[in-house]
Design a protein around this motif. Structure first.
Motif, PDB file in Angstrom:
ATOM      1  N   LEU A   6       0.838  -1.190   0.000  1.00  0.00           N
ATOM      2  CA  LEU A   6       0.000   0.000   0.000  1.00  0.00           C
ATOM      3  C   LEU A   6       0.876   1.243   0.000  1.00  0.00           C
ATOM      4  O   LEU A   6       1.905   1.290   0.681  1.00  0.00           O
ATOM      5  CB  LEU A   6      -0.915   0.034   1.232  1.00  0.00           C
ATOM      6  CG  LEU A   6      -1.726  -1.224   1.536  1.00  0.00           C
ATOM      7  CD1 LEU A   6      -2.559  -1.004   2.795  1.00  0.00           C
ATOM      8  CD2 LEU A   6      -2.623  -1.597   0.361  1.00  0.00           C
ATOM      9  N   LEU A   7       0.459   2.249  -0.760  1.00  0.00           N
ATOM     10  CA  LEU A   7       1.121   3.550  -0.741  1.00  0.00           C
ATOM     11  C   LEU A   7       0.180   4.544  -0.078  1.00  0.00           C
ATOM     12  O   LEU A   7      -0.935   4.749  -0.552  1.00  0.00           O
ATOM     13  CB  LEU A   7       1.463   4.005  -2.161  1.00  0.00           C
ATOM     14  CG  LEU A   7       1.964   5.456  -2.297  1.00  0.00           C
ATOM     15  CD1 LEU A   7       3.273   5.649  -1.533  1.00  0.00           C
ATOM     16  CD2 LEU A   7       2.127   5.836  -3.768  1.00  0.00           C
ATOM     17  N   MET A   8       0.622   5.138   1.013  1.00  0.00           N
ATOM     18  CA  MET A   8      -0.186   6.133   1.715  1.00  0.00           C
ATOM     19  C   MET A   8       0.416   7.513   1.490  1.00  0.00           C
ATOM     20  O   MET A   8       1.570   7.767   1.839  1.00  0.00           O
ATOM     21  CB  MET A   8      -0.256   5.823   3.212  1.00  0.00           C
ATOM     22  CG  MET A   8      -1.195   6.735   3.967  1.00  0.00           C
ATOM     23  SD  MET A   8      -1.433   6.217   5.695  1.00  0.00           S
ATOM     24  CE  MET A   8      -2.817   7.284   6.145  1.00  0.00           C
ATOM     25  N   ILE A   9      -0.358   8.415   0.904  1.00  0.00           N
ATOM     26  CA  ILE A   9       0.076   9.787   0.666  1.00  0.00           C
ATOM     27  C   ILE A   9      -0.717  10.670   1.623  1.00  0.00           C
ATOM     28  O   ILE A   9      -1.888  10.965   1.398  1.00  0.00           O
ATOM     29  CB  ILE A   9      -0.147  10.207  -0.801  1.00  0.00           C
ATOM     30  CG1 ILE A   9       0.477   9.182  -1.759  1.00  0.00           C
ATOM     31  CG2 ILE A   9       0.431  11.592  -1.042  1.00  0.00           C
ATOM     32  CD1 ILE A   9       0.227   9.466  -3.224  1.00  0.00           C
ATOM     33  N   GLU A  10      -0.066  11.080   2.709  1.00  0.00           N
ATOM     34  CA  GLU A  10      -0.734  11.769   3.813  1.00  0.00           C
ATOM     35  C   GLU A  10       0.274  12.667   4.522  1.00  0.00           C
ATOM     36  O   GLU A  10       1.341  12.194   4.927  1.00  0.00           O
ATOM     37  CB  GLU A  10      -1.318  10.724   4.782  1.00  0.00           C
ATOM     38  CG  GLU A  10      -1.768  11.233   6.125  1.00  0.00           C
ATOM     39  CD  GLU A  10      -2.907  12.222   6.027  1.00  0.00           C
ATOM     40  OE1 GLU A  10      -2.665  13.403   6.331  1.00  0.00           O
ATOM     41  OE2 GLU A  10      -4.031  11.794   5.663  1.00  0.00           O
ATOM     42  N   ASP A  11      -0.039  13.969   4.670  1.00  0.00           N
ATOM     43  CA  ASP A  11       0.909  14.892   5.287  1.00  0.00           C
ATOM     44  C   ASP A  11       0.857  14.883   6.807  1.00  0.00           C
ATOM     45  O   ASP A  11       1.770  15.404   7.464  1.00  0.00           O
ATOM     46  CB  ASP A  11       0.696  16.309   4.756  1.00  0.00           C
ATOM     47  CG  ASP A  11      -0.663  16.875   5.140  1.00  0.00           C
ATOM     48  OD1 ASP A  11      -1.612  16.082   5.294  1.00  0.00           O
ATOM     49  OD2 ASP A  11      -0.787  18.106   5.279  1.00  0.00           O
ATOM     50  N   ASP A  12      -0.175  14.290   7.392  1.00  0.00           N
ATOM     51  CA  ASP A  12      -0.262  14.159   8.848  1.00  0.00           C
ATOM     52  C   ASP A  12       0.577  12.949   9.261  1.00  0.00           C
ATOM     53  O   ASP A  12       0.121  11.808   9.202  1.00  0.00           O
ATOM     54  CB  ASP A  12      -1.720  13.983   9.270  1.00  0.00           C
ATOM     55  CG  ASP A  12      -1.907  13.988  10.785  1.00  0.00           C
ATOM     56  OD1 ASP A  12      -0.951  13.653  11.509  1.00  0.00           O
ATOM     57  OD2 ASP A  12      -3.025  14.312  11.237  1.00  0.00           O
ATOM     58  N   THR A  13       1.819  13.218   9.674  1.00  0.00           N
ATOM     59  CA  THR A  13       2.742  12.109   9.965  1.00  0.00           C
ATOM     60  C   THR A  13       2.298  11.281  11.167  1.00  0.00           C
ATOM     61  O   THR A  13       2.543  10.076  11.210  1.00  0.00           O
ATOM     62  CB  THR A  13       4.157  12.655  10.207  1.00  0.00           C
ATOM     63  OG1 THR A  13       4.122  13.639  11.250  1.00  0.00           O
ATOM     64  CG2 THR A  13       4.709  13.298   8.930  1.00  0.00           C
ATOM     65  N   ARG A  14       1.648  11.924  12.134  1.00  0.00           N
ATOM     66  CA  ARG A  14       1.181  11.178  13.306  1.00  0.00           C
ATOM     67  C   ARG A  14       0.095  10.189  12.901  1.00  0.00           C
ATOM     68  O   ARG A  14       0.132   9.009  13.281  1.00  0.00           O
ATOM     69  CB  ARG A  14       0.660  12.136  14.370  1.00  0.00           C
ATOM     70  CG  ARG A  14       0.148  11.449  15.640  1.00  0.00           C
ATOM     71  CD  ARG A  14      -0.217  12.484  16.700  1.00  0.00           C
ATOM     72  NE  ARG A  14      -0.764  11.838  17.889  1.00  0.00           N
ATOM     73  CZ  ARG A  14      -2.043  11.527  18.037  1.00  0.00           C
ATOM     74  NH1 ARG A  14      -2.913  11.801  17.069  1.00  0.00           N
ATOM     75  NH2 ARG A  14      -2.465  10.939  19.144  1.00  0.00           N
ATOM     76  N   LEU A  15      -0.870  10.667  12.135  1.00  0.00           N
ATOM     77  CA  LEU A  15      -1.946   9.789  11.652  1.00  0.00           C
ATOM     78  C   LEU A  15      -1.376   8.688  10.772  1.00  0.00           C
ATOM     79  O   LEU A  15      -1.732   7.509  10.928  1.00  0.00           O
ATOM     80  CB  LEU A  15      -2.983  10.596  10.876  1.00  0.00           C
ATOM     81  CG  LEU A  15      -4.070   9.799  10.163  1.00  0.00           C
ATOM     82  CD1 LEU A  15      -4.944   9.053  11.163  1.00  0.00           C
ATOM     83  CD2 LEU A  15      -4.921  10.709   9.281  1.00  0.00           C
ATOM     84  N   ALA A  16      -0.491   9.065   9.853  1.00  0.00           N
ATOM     85  CA  ALA A  16       0.085   8.085   8.932  1.00  0.00           C
ATOM     86  C   ALA A  16       0.863   7.015   9.686  1.00  0.00           C
ATOM     87  O   ALA A  16       0.819   5.834   9.331  1.00  0.00           O
ATOM     88  CB  ALA A  16       0.992   8.785   7.919  1.00  0.00           C
ATOM     89  N   GLY A  17       1.587   7.419  10.748  1.00  0.00           N
ATOM     90  CA  GLY A  17       2.339   6.450  11.524  1.00  0.00           C
ATOM     91  C   GLY A  17       1.443   5.444  12.211  1.00  0.00           C
ATOM     92  O   GLY A  17       1.716   4.235  12.202  1.00  0.00           O
TER      93      GLY A  17
END
Length: 235
Positions: A6-17
């Motif tokens: 999966l490729l996740m493109i998300e600028d919220d690093t906390r959420l993405a982590g």
């Protein structure tokens, strides 16, 4: 057994982590990028089985990223896209679907719901169970359920995996008028909001791909106040 990437493109690093860790524990391999340009570069470098795409990005917005993904060539253009949108903004969801997103999920969301959506989209994107009639022909239109390919006069029609399943659901019931609820029940995979225009948006995309004249459709007809019908007799 292969692991889905999966490729996740998300600028919220906390959420993405948090999401990446949860999905990794569920058996997925996750690559995270924080902006649209790096996300597109990562997709070119390593093809993904599905893209989780945030609508609000610091450089290029998610709608433009989705448009560029669909402009790729070959299999890269058909990678499923699950768009993350702001809650209560249906226009962004509609535009995203028109650009070729396969599904959307409004923020904030539960990781379990995201996981369920991902699995549903991947199931739709894969071949799935063997149908009774693998190849359906309606004049110049051919629907190959095994290959999950639709052609019109020998030319491939550009449909997302969800739109392919919607078309199959209608074609299998050619001549029968289906309500929007019946269409969604036939496809399953996700529940839509009561007044969501998603089905209508997808039908417009399908018509654009398989009708010679979108303003005067001959294959998918609207029955006002009821739903849609796939015409049995077609040229």
């Amino acid at each position: 057994m292969s692991t889905h990437h999966l490729l996740m493109i998300e600028d919220d690093t906390r959420l993405a982590g948090m999401v990446s860790e949860y999905l990794s524990q569920s058996g997925f391999s996750v690559t995270h990028m924080t902006d649209g340009e790096s996300g597109l570069a990562a997709l070119r470098d390593k093809p993904a089985d599905l893209v989780i795409l945030d609508l609000m990005l610091p450089d290029v917005d998610g709608l433009e990223v989705c448009r560029r993904i669909r402009a790729f060539s070959g299999d890269m253009a058909r990678v499923p896209v699950l768009m993350l949108t702001a809650k209560g903004d249906p226009m962004d969801r509609i535009i995203g679907l028109e650009l070729g997103a396969d599904d959307y999920l409004p923020k904030p969301f539960e990781p379990r719901e995201l996981l369920a959506r991902i699995r549903a989209v991947l199931r739709r994107h894969q071949t799935g169970a063997t149908p009774e009639h693998k190849l359906m022909r309606f004049g110049a239109l051919e629907i190959d359920r095994d290959a999950r390919v639709v052609t019109l006069a020998g030319q491939p029609a550009d449909l997302t995996s969800y739109q392919f399943d919607l078309l199959v659901a209608l074609a299998e019931r050619a001549g029968r008028v289906l309500t929007r609820d019946q269409i969604m029940e036939a496809v399953r995979g996700r529940e839509l909001e009561a007044f969501d225009r998603s089905i209508d948006v997808h039908m417009g995309r399908i018509r654009a791909a398989i009708e010679e004249d979108v303003k005067n459709p001959k294959r998918i007809l609207t029955v006002r106040g009821v739903g849609y019908v796939f015409a049995k007799q077609q040229a």
